[in-house]
Write a protein that holds these residues in place. Sequence first.
Motif, mmCIF file in Angstrom:
data_model
loop_
_atom_site.group_PDB
_atom_site.id
_atom_site.type_symbol
_atom_site.label_atom_id
_atom_site.label_comp_id
_atom_site.label_asym_id
_atom_site.label_seq_id
_atom_site.Cartn_x
_atom_site.Cartn_y
_atom_site.Cartn_z
ATOM 1 N N VAL A 262 2.417 3.000 -0.959
ATOM 2 C CA VAL A 262 1.273 2.553 -0.171
ATOM 3 C C VAL A 262 1.529 1.086 0.134
ATOM 4 O O VAL A 262 1.315 0.212 -0.706
ATOM 5 C CB VAL A 262 -0.056 2.726 -0.929
ATOM 6 C CG1 VAL A 262 -1.213 2.225 -0.080
ATOM 7 C CG2 VAL A 262 -0.280 4.176 -1.299
ATOM 8 N N GLY A 263 2.057 0.812 1.327
ATOM 9 C CA GLY A 263 2.492 -0.542 1.650
ATOM 10 C C GLY A 263 3.622 -0.961 0.734
ATOM 11 O O GLY A 263 4.625 -0.259 0.588
ATOM 12 N N GLU A 264 3.463 -2.113 0.066
ATOM 13 C CA GLU A 264 4.482 -2.606 -0.858
ATOM 14 C C GLU A 264 4.173 -2.230 -2.307
ATOM 15 O O GLU A 264 4.736 -2.795 -3.241
ATOM 16 C CB GLU A 264 4.600 -4.128 -0.730
ATOM 17 C CG GLU A 264 5.200 -4.576 0.593
ATOM 18 C CD GLU A 264 6.577 -3.981 0.832
ATOM 19 O OE1 GLU A 264 7.427 -4.078 -0.073
ATOM 20 O OE2 GLU A 264 6.793 -3.410 1.921
ATOM 21 N N LYS A 265 3.286 -1.274 -2.469
ATOM 22 C CA LYS A 265 2.941 -0.798 -3.815
ATOM 23 C C LYS A 265 3.312 0.682 -3.945
ATOM 24 O O LYS A 265 3.515 1.373 -2.949
ATOM 25 C CB LYS A 265 1.453 -1.006 -4.088
ATOM 26 C CG LYS A 265 1.019 -2.466 -4.077
ATOM 27 C CD LYS A 265 -0.469 -2.605 -4.325
ATOM 28 C CE LYS A 265 -0.895 -4.080 -4.295
ATOM 29 N NZ LYS A 265 -2.351 -4.246 -4.532
ATOM 30 N N ASP A 319 3.671 20.883 0.916
ATOM 31 C CA ASP A 319 3.376 19.660 0.176
ATOM 32 C C ASP A 319 1.911 19.635 -0.236
ATOM 33 O O ASP A 319 1.033 20.118 0.486
ATOM 34 C CB ASP A 319 3.688 18.427 1.020
ATOM 35 C CG ASP A 319 5.185 18.223 1.221
ATOM 36 O OD1 ASP A 319 5.970 18.736 0.395
ATOM 37 O OD2 ASP A 319 5.572 17.560 2.204
ATOM 38 N N THR A 320 1.657 19.024 -1.397
ATOM 39 C CA THR A 320 0.284 18.941 -1.904
ATOM 40 C C THR A 320 -0.150 17.500 -2.136
ATOM 41 O O THR A 320 -1.156 17.257 -2.779
ATOM 42 C CB THR A 320 0.137 19.736 -3.211
ATOM 43 O OG1 THR A 320 1.079 19.232 -4.168
ATOM 44 C CG2 THR A 320 0.391 21.211 -2.977
ATOM 45 N N LEU A 328 -3.825 7.873 -0.654
ATOM 46 C CA LEU A 328 -3.019 9.005 -1.101
ATOM 47 C C LEU A 328 -3.922 10.234 -1.082
ATOM 48 O O LEU A 328 -4.965 10.262 -1.748
ATOM 49 C CB LEU A 328 -2.485 8.787 -2.521
ATOM 50 C CG LEU A 328 -1.807 10.018 -3.145
ATOM 51 C CD1 LEU A 328 -0.468 10.302 -2.469
ATOM 52 C CD2 LEU A 328 -1.611 9.846 -4.650
ATOM 53 N N TYR A 329 -3.538 11.227 -0.298
ATOM 54 C CA TYR A 329 -4.263 12.499 -0.260
ATOM 55 C C TYR A 329 -3.612 13.435 -1.275
ATOM 56 O O TYR A 329 -2.380 13.505 -1.369
ATOM 57 C CB TYR A 329 -4.209 13.111 1.137
ATOM 58 C CG TYR A 329 -5.035 12.367 2.170
ATOM 59 C CD1 TYR A 329 -6.249 12.883 2.623
ATOM 60 C CD2 TYR A 329 -4.607 11.144 2.691
ATOM 61 C CE1 TYR A 329 -7.008 12.207 3.574
ATOM 62 C CE2 TYR A 329 -5.357 10.456 3.630
ATOM 63 C CZ TYR A 329 -6.559 10.990 4.074
ATOM 64 O OH TYR A 329 -7.304 10.322 5.008
ATOM 65 N N ARG A 342 -8.815 12.203 -1.574
ATOM 66 C CA ARG A 342 -8.000 11.029 -1.314
ATOM 67 C C ARG A 342 -8.434 9.899 -2.241
ATOM 68 O O ARG A 342 -9.591 9.829 -2.665
ATOM 69 C CB ARG A 342 -8.082 10.598 0.149
ATOM 70 C CG ARG A 342 -9.396 10.019 0.603
ATOM 71 C CD ARG A 342 -9.330 9.646 2.082
ATOM 72 N NE ARG A 342 -10.550 8.953 2.520
ATOM 73 C CZ ARG A 342 -10.768 8.558 3.765
ATOM 74 N NH1 ARG A 342 -9.854 8.808 4.705
ATOM 75 N NH2 ARG A 342 -11.876 7.923 4.083
ATOM 76 N N ILE A 343 -7.468 9.034 -2.560
ATOM 77 C CA ILE A 343 -7.726 7.910 -3.442
ATOM 78 C C ILE A 343 -7.118 6.657 -2.828
ATOM 79 O O ILE A 343 -6.031 6.716 -2.230
ATOM 80 C CB ILE A 343 -7.145 8.172 -4.858
ATOM 81 C CG1 ILE A 343 -7.480 7.029 -5.822
ATOM 82 C CG2 ILE A 343 -5.645 8.421 -4.806
ATOM 83 C CD1 ILE A 343 -7.116 7.337 -7.278
ATOM 84 N N ASP A 344 -7.825 5.524 -2.934
ATOM 85 C CA ASP A 344 -7.260 4.258 -2.455
ATOM 86 C C ASP A 344 -6.723 3.474 -3.645
ATOM 87 O O ASP A 344 -6.836 3.903 -4.800
ATOM 88 C CB ASP A 344 -8.277 3.456 -1.646
ATOM 89 C CG ASP A 344 -9.503 3.030 -2.454
ATOM 90 O OD1 ASP A 344 -9.414 2.982 -3.703
ATOM 91 O OD2 ASP A 344 -10.546 2.744 -1.842
ATOM 92 N N GLU A 345 -6.141 2.306 -3.385
ATOM 93 C CA GLU A 345 -5.481 1.565 -4.451
ATOM 94 C C GLU A 345 -6.466 0.967 -5.448
ATOM 95 O O GLU A 345 -6.074 0.496 -6.521
ATOM 96 C CB GLU A 345 -4.597 0.465 -3.885
ATOM 97 C CG GLU A 345 -5.311 -0.593 -3.069
ATOM 98 C CD GLU A 345 -4.340 -1.633 -2.537
ATOM 99 O OE1 GLU A 345 -4.251 -2.714 -3.150
ATOM 100 O OE2 GLU A 345 -3.654 -1.350 -1.534
ATOM 101 N N ASN A 346 -7.748 1.018 -5.146
ATOM 102 C CA ASN A 346 -8.766 0.554 -6.086
ATOM 103 C C ASN A 346 -9.302 1.673 -6.970
ATOM 104 O O ASN A 346 -10.148 1.438 -7.834
ATOM 105 C CB ASN A 346 -9.930 -0.095 -5.323
ATOM 106 C CG ASN A 346 -9.495 -1.331 -4.564
ATOM 107 O OD1 ASN A 346 -8.800 -2.180 -5.114
ATOM 108 N ND2 ASN A 346 -9.896 -1.423 -3.299
ATOM 109 N N GLY A 347 -8.809 2.900 -6.725
ATOM 110 C CA GLY A 347 -9.220 4.024 -7.560
ATOM 111 C C GLY A 347 -10.431 4.774 -7.060
ATOM 112 O O GLY A 347 -10.945 5.661 -7.751
#
Length: 665
Positions: A262-265, A319-320, A328-329, A342-347
């Motif tokens: 996710v980007g540079e992470k 793919d799952t 991230l889905y 889906r989840i973002d980088e903050n959880g």
Amino acid sequence: MENLKIDDFTKYKFLSKIKYSPNGKYGGFVVSRMDVEENKYLSNIWIYNTDTKKLLQLTSLDEEKDFIWLDDSNILFPEIRNQKDKERVQEGEKFTNYYKINIHGGEATFAFRIPLRVTEIKKIDNNNFILTAIYDNYKPDLTNIKEDEKEAALKKIKEEKDYEILDEIPFWSNGSGFTNKKRNRLYLYNSKENKVIPITDKYSNVELFSLNKDKSKAVIIINTFKDKMPLTSNMYLYNTADNTLEKIIREESFSYSYAEFVGEKIIFAGSDMKDYGLNQNHQFYIMDLSSGNIKNISPDFDISTWQSVGSDCRYGESDTFKVDGNYLYFETTEWNSSYINRIDENGHIEKITKEKGSVDGFDVHEKNILFVGMRNIKLQELYLLKDGKEEQITFFNEWVSESKKISLPERITFETEPGIIIEGWILKPVDFDPNKKYPAILDIHGGPKTVYGEVFYHEMQYWANEGYAVIFCNPRGSDGRGNEFSDIREKYGTIDYDDLMKFTDIMLKTYSFIDKNRLGVTGGSYGGFMTNWIIGHTDRFAAAASQRSISNWISDFGTTDIGYYFTDNELGGTPWNNYEKLWFHSPLKYADKAKTPTLFIHSEEDYRCWLAEGLQMFSALKYHGVESRLCMFRGENHELSRSGKPKHRIRRLKEITDWMNKYLK
């Protein structure tokens, strides 16, 4: 409407490998069907135009099971197209031919041949690809070999076909045969120079690899071993420009399920297995590549991050998980259904699909989702999720619900212990007459960490059409309810058995049309274990069909592909440090108490629940004078009921149904 027939499943279509084109204008997917005469599956690539909503069958040679998008108009797929190459494969030569086809018209053209049995491939640029392929430490390496040396190498391979050397565990794997010193290795391939360069070493199994957006880096999950495969894995970062590989996480007791950029992470899911063992639900983590800092962004998340809703109406995979934008889905199984989240980088986690049923793989492009789903007791179809609304795209299997008699599941819940709710269902016999008494079949799922749900299950629907009530539930040990509910370590055959028997009692009380003297029981894998256990602890069932079962945890430990770690993890011991515990939980211990006529279904190449497990239980029943029969399928493995050869699947279902008819009708 007409009755569902035993072989109607051979006419079903199965969808898989859904993938958006880079610009999101097209969706490619694979449609598979059965050829009963040739006793095999046929697969072709289809295209969906998201603008015009038109569908197009792109290929027609019936062997196109996978593909990748090269660009917005061209697809690359593997296939063996001529007889000479097929003969070379039969002789033991390992290679993968790739063809290129334009989705707007024209014939497929040969692209290149990779001298490896490729398992997955991804494009870096027009000439370079990153891929995984099977590497055999005990066979000559044919990559980059000169033609004058190849003949001698192939001769050696042919001479060694009659031998297997075993010097590690596991030494075989269900569906893959003997795997001793074979690894899923990562390679770079240059199509212009026809050159293959290994990235990982020859003892490393690559479980997953994902490229970042500009294809300059890959995150890789690797399991390395020489003598005994561990349950843990490691995460590496690969730089495509300078061909360097670096371990980026030093945690040595961790199991990863997937990882993406996710980007540079890097966002990844995994488990330390400390609290609930190998079946512990995974949590999400973020790693900052610049600092190396890692943060658990879902510490309270207790839901399985995969699809585990059972059905016998799938073939192929998709793919799952997928990154789209800053999300991230991924999939979850919750109670009786699977969903896209889906989840973002903050959880922050958001459930994207809301409908009951199963999601059997998906792809995402700019928040639009194409997914393979089972909805409303229908078979697989392709769906589009856009602006929160689901739209059915294909209608390959609509004829089933339109022309066949289908029994709709009725859900029931009960409290098995204070505060513990169990859910189950009944399929009433079609053309149900409330004034009649009916036989019933208790069907037990595998796993045990899977679930039954409200999806189409051919064998159950067929039995309902044959005049049976079919009852099934999710006892403790099942998925979808959190770690504590699914944790039956060291309890196999105890609380799960109690749940199943209480469920049967409640179904008999609730549905008085079920004849308690005409009950049958069946199940596969864990369900086969439980069937074996049941017949040694009660004679309430008039017939049983035990499929791909386990009967003896002591023999299972040393003969199956997961036995040495699964038995220790799930039963709490090994044959040396807790023999009595393993024997206590083994159905074979109680086989002398069995009175139920029992059919055993087993596959000769089932290395997950090896043939010896069925043979032991069958021999025990025969020895003690119990009516029993064993039907073994050659050339099949643990997946017989789901992806076995069409004729074998028909015979399996006929064997079980005839056995039930004999004792219940």
